[in-house]
Scaffold this active site. Sequence first.
Site, PDB file in Angstrom:
ATOM      1  CB  CYS A  60      -1.458  -0.072   1.047  1.00  0.00           C
ATOM      2  SG  CYS A  60      -1.676   1.428   1.296  1.00  0.00           S
ATOM      3  CB  CYS A  63       0.527   1.335   4.519  1.00  0.00           C
ATOM      4  SG  CYS A  63      -0.545   0.872   4.139  1.00  0.00           S
TER       5      CYS A  63
END
Length: 435
Positions: A60, A63
């Site tokens: 991600c 993230c």
Amino acid sequence: MRLLLLALSISLSLHQSLSSSSSSSQFSIDGKVLELDESNFDAAISSFDYVFVDFYAPWCGHCKRLSPELDKAAPVLAGLKEPIVIAKVNADKFRSLANKYEIDGFPTLKIFMHGVPTDYWGPRKADLLVQSLRKFVAPDVAVLNSDSAISDFVEAAGTDFPIYVGFGLDESVISNLAMKYKKKAWFSVAKDFSEDVKMLYEFDKVPALASLHPSYSEQSIFYGPFEDQFLEDFVKQNLFPLVVPINYDTLKLLKDDERKIVLTIVDDVEDEKSKVLIKILRAAASANRDLVFGYVGVKQWEDFAETFEVYKETKLPKMVVWDGNEEYSTVIGSESIDEQDQGSQIMRFLEGYREGSVIHKQVSGPTFMGFIHSLLGIRTLYIVVFVGAVIVFFLIITKEEPLTVGTRDRVDHASSSSTSQGESKEAHRFGEKED
């Protein structure tokens, strides 16, 4: 026999004590981000009063951008009087934890207070993250006993949340509301203050409750009645500035507000004409506190504006009344706002809305929650990807003509393009923004 049972009991108690000691000793408040998994998650949560957990996925992009911010914030939060420990969980790998805490988008952030999880929707930059998380460990209502204590409290509270200061109020009057809205505002009561403070906060009698929005230079005063419903109405109506800039963060906050949103769509919020219009909207908002007034720029958030049928040929500014989810209304005869006498045009728009002279419409894109949460859970996403792969494979093996080199190149290119577009759409579904 009794001696044997006693010995076993002592042995068991000693073992449990050692296990508990071992469990707590494996963690320490050293300002570093803990990496947790299914084997140590519960032990970590029970070892500290406050644990901020980032449920992430290694692939991600959001993230990855969040990770260094957590590294910066961790030592600051660990040094608070009431320390907050930051931890991370690879929720893509440890699915039982992801399922237990209903993780369906990345990153998902939760703060565990004495073991009880609460969703976190606040800012993610290190300094703002620290500012926001401080609220979770602060007293529900701060008691201020001097002018300097008041100024120190307001300064320490920062500019990211509204501030409520009760002058001449007992903390018991607002304690219930302070607990209810703790994640959204700072609350305090001033027991002792001078005439200079009364002039600064523009109130002339007590008891009075002041609401402050430092970042918007806005404040308002409430003189009562201080019964629950009237007091809560004031608190709720002042959680936002008079005119709210619409973005991902404010949408997350607005999801709990039941008022309709008078949304003004402009071309560019940084344009001087737009700034003038926003000032006029503030006057209208002050007289219509039963509605939320918001604005958004096409240049700042084109996808959002298009859900209200705003395209290149649309005359702007445009005003609609949005229910915050799937429906909105346009006012007949007030489809757009001209540059001249905008105050009168806004008044006519509001009068037309209240009289019911409207056309009801459906948003043409994702719903309100679609801009915040994933429209598809991760497990559903995996299923869709798998089914898509099976269909592509079936089409390839059933193709009558053998693939030539050129055909294979086209297939590979299309697959790569599809993957790229899929990743982009996935980020949109998860409701994440580019930092």
